[in-house]
Structures are given as structure tokens and as C-alpha cells.
Design an enzyme around this catalytic site. Structure first.
Site, PDB file in Angstrom:
ATOM      1  CB  SER A 130      -0.876  -0.014   1.453  1.00  0.00           C
ATOM      2  OG  SER A 130       0.056  -0.239   2.249  1.00  0.00           O
ATOM      3  CG  HIS A 174      -2.828  -0.789  -3.057  1.00  0.00           C
ATOM      4  ND1 HIS A 174      -3.108   0.560  -2.696  1.00  0.00           N
ATOM      5  CD2 HIS A 174      -3.335  -1.546  -1.896  1.00  0.00           C
ATOM      6  CE1 HIS A 174      -3.589   0.656  -1.241  1.00  0.00           C
ATOM      7  NE2 HIS A 174      -3.479  -0.640  -1.105  1.00  0.00           N
ATOM      8  CG  ASN A 196      -2.643   3.851   1.636  1.00  0.00           C
ATOM      9  OD1 ASN A 196      -3.785   4.101   2.273  1.00  0.00           O
ATOM     10  ND2 ASN A 196      -2.280   2.563   1.123  1.00  0.00           N
ATOM     11  CD  GLU A 203      -3.493   3.421  -5.730  1.00  0.00           C
ATOM     12  OE1 GLU A 203      -3.249   4.666  -5.568  1.00  0.00           O
ATOM     13  OE2 GLU A 203      -3.097   2.796  -4.510  1.00  0.00           O
TER      14      GLU A 203
END
Length: 279
Positions: A115, A136, A186, A148
Site C-alpha cells: 500500500s 494494490h 494512501n 490501483e
């Protein structure tokens, strides 16, 4: 296609489940048999719930029949794609990919579900940077639609197309971004969670009010402190440290309260207590 997943926990189990639901033969590896047994049981429960709701095209038994569980990395030798979903620690992932680069067939693609950790660094350790990529998934994997996709510095166009096509076959929407700390998801999410934790530490409001304000005022499905507990406070801390180190800006400095709670073993749902208690 033979699809490999490393890690039978919440993320790895979810990825393996969706891959098997999509018709792929799946190999799931973890370091201990008890982790595999627990992961298989959780996948079975998830499939049963989907079947009860009429959202599973096949029976849970048929889907589970496409999955094989093992403790041996050597069982990934024939895989076309291997996705890593283990602890969010760069040194551990680096060592793993160094081994996988020697085990998986040369044309196989390696992917990390990290992440926040730089994909380019992990790709270099694998010895096959052209056939390495970030993949991800969002938690919970069976329900969330996004993947992702993060290209490393040397990821080939062929690898990127293959992973995008695979994600679509899994019923996901792949969206690409470049290899920066935290990627997109993130880099935006974690500072918000970190700021909510800082608000608790400074006494701006109590935890229930902070969560309630963000849910009711911003239409978030869950408050930031509840979400941090769900993700795992140790994972949140690891991501904030990657952001802080990688971007060199103190706005990404982890809250001292976050660090203290992790030191105390209050990790959220996974430990039974974080900002809230869980039975």
C-alpha cells in the site's frame, strides 16, 4: 491461468478468493499451516455469504476446488502471475521477491499488493524489473471494485497490459498511477487518518464525535478512527513512515499517539482493541 497469492490473511485471502471466483486456478502460500487453515476457513465463510445472497455463480465448493494451499514457495514455479500480500515491511518483501525471482518461471509476472512501499525498489530485488508491478487491491477485496496499478521505473508495457486485463477479468476496475510513496490512495487517505488521531491526542473532540462529524458531515461510510482500526494501526504507522521518509515533509509525520498505541499493542480489530474495543 495459474494465479499465485502469497499470504492467506485478510488481503491475500480476499485476492485468492476473487481470483478463484473468476475461474483462475489459484495457489495460496503462507509460512504456517495454521495460517492457511484459518485463511481457507475465512474464504469458505465469505463464499457462503455470497452464495446465500445469490451473488455467486457457482457453489462455494466449486470455487474452493480451484484453490490449493501450501507452505512451499516452490509451488509457484509454474505461475503466470504471483501477487504478494504479506506484512508491510520493505525488508521482508525484498527478501521474498529475491527468492521468487529465482523460483517463478522467467515469463511469470510478479506483483506486490503493497500500500505504500516503492515498486521500483521491490522490482529490482526480484531480478525481473520489466515483469514486476504494483497491484494494490482495496479491503475488503471481494466487495471493493478498485485495483490501483503502479508501474515501476522499468515495468514493461506488456506487463502493464497483462495485469490490467487480469484485473478486469477479476471484475475489478484497474486505475494506473506512478511510483511515488503512498501512490494515490494512501497519500490522500493516510494523512487524513493521521490528522484524526492527532485531534484525539490534542483533545479537539472525543473519538465518537470525530468519527460522527466525518460520517455525517462528509458522507464517509465510516469515521477515520473506525477505518484506522479496520486497516490496522500498525499498517497505518508503517504507511505514514514511508510517506514521511519518502517525501521528506513533516506534514506526513506520524502522530505520537499512533506510534504509542502501536507500541502498546493496540492495533485495532486485529488485536481486539484500538480506538474502540472489538469482541
Amino acid at each position: 491461468m495459474l494465479f499465485g497469492v502469497i499470504g492467506a490473511g485478510q488481503m491475500g485471502g480476499g485476492i485468492a478468493q476473487v481470483a478463484a471466483q473468476s475461474g483462475f486456478d489459484v495457489v495460496v502460500q503462507d509460512v504456517r499451516q495454521e495460517f492457511l487453515d484459518r485463511g481457507r476457513a475465512n474464504i469458505g465463510k465469505s463464499l457462503a455469504k455470497l452464495h446465500e445472497k445469490g451473488r455467486l455463480a457457482e457453489t462455494p465448493e466449486v470455487v474452493l476446488g480451484r484453490m490449493r494451499f501450501t507452505t512451499a514457495l516452490e509451488d509457484f514455479a509454474g505461475c503466470d502471475l504471483v501477487v504478494e500480500a504479506i506484512v508491510e515491511q520493505e525488508a521482508v518483501k525484498t527478501e521474498l521477491f529475491r527468492s521468487l525471482g529465482c523460483i517463478v518461471k522467467p515469463e511469470g509476472v510478479l506483483a506486490s499488493n503493497t500500500s505504500s512501499i516503492p515498486i521500483t525498489a521491490l522490482a529490482t530485488s526480484s531480478g525481473r524489473p520489466e515483469r514486476f508491478i504494483g497491484m494494490h487491491f482495496m479491503n475488503p477485496v471481494p466487495l471493493m471494485g478498485l485495483v490501483e496499478v503502479i508501474r515501476g521505473y522499468r515495468t514493461s508495457d506488456e506487463t502493464a497490459r497483462f495485469v490490467m486485463d487480469t484485473a478486469e477479468q477479476m471484475g475489478k476496475t484497474p486505475l494506473t498511477c506512478n511510483d511515488f510513496p503512498g501512490f494515490v490512495s494512501n497519500r490522500i487517505l493516510m494523512p487524513m487518518l493521521n490528522e484524526a488521531i492527532q485531534c484525539v491526542m490534542e483533545g479537539v473532540a472525543d473519538k465518537e464525535a470525530i468519527d460522527g462529524i466525518m460520517r455525517l458531515g462528509m458522507n464517509h461510510p465510516m469515521g477515520p478512527l473506525t477505518l484506522a482500526d479496520f486497516i490496522g494501526l500498525d499498517t497505518c504507522l508503517s504507511i505514514m513512515e514511508v510517506l514521511h521518509q519518502g517525501l521528506g515533509d513533516d506534514k506526513y509525520r506520524p502522530s505520537p499517539l499512533l506510534r504509542k498505541m502501536v507500541q502498546a499493542g493496540l492495533l485495532g480489530r486485529k488485536s481486539g482493541e484500538g480506538f474502540y474495543r472489538y469482541d
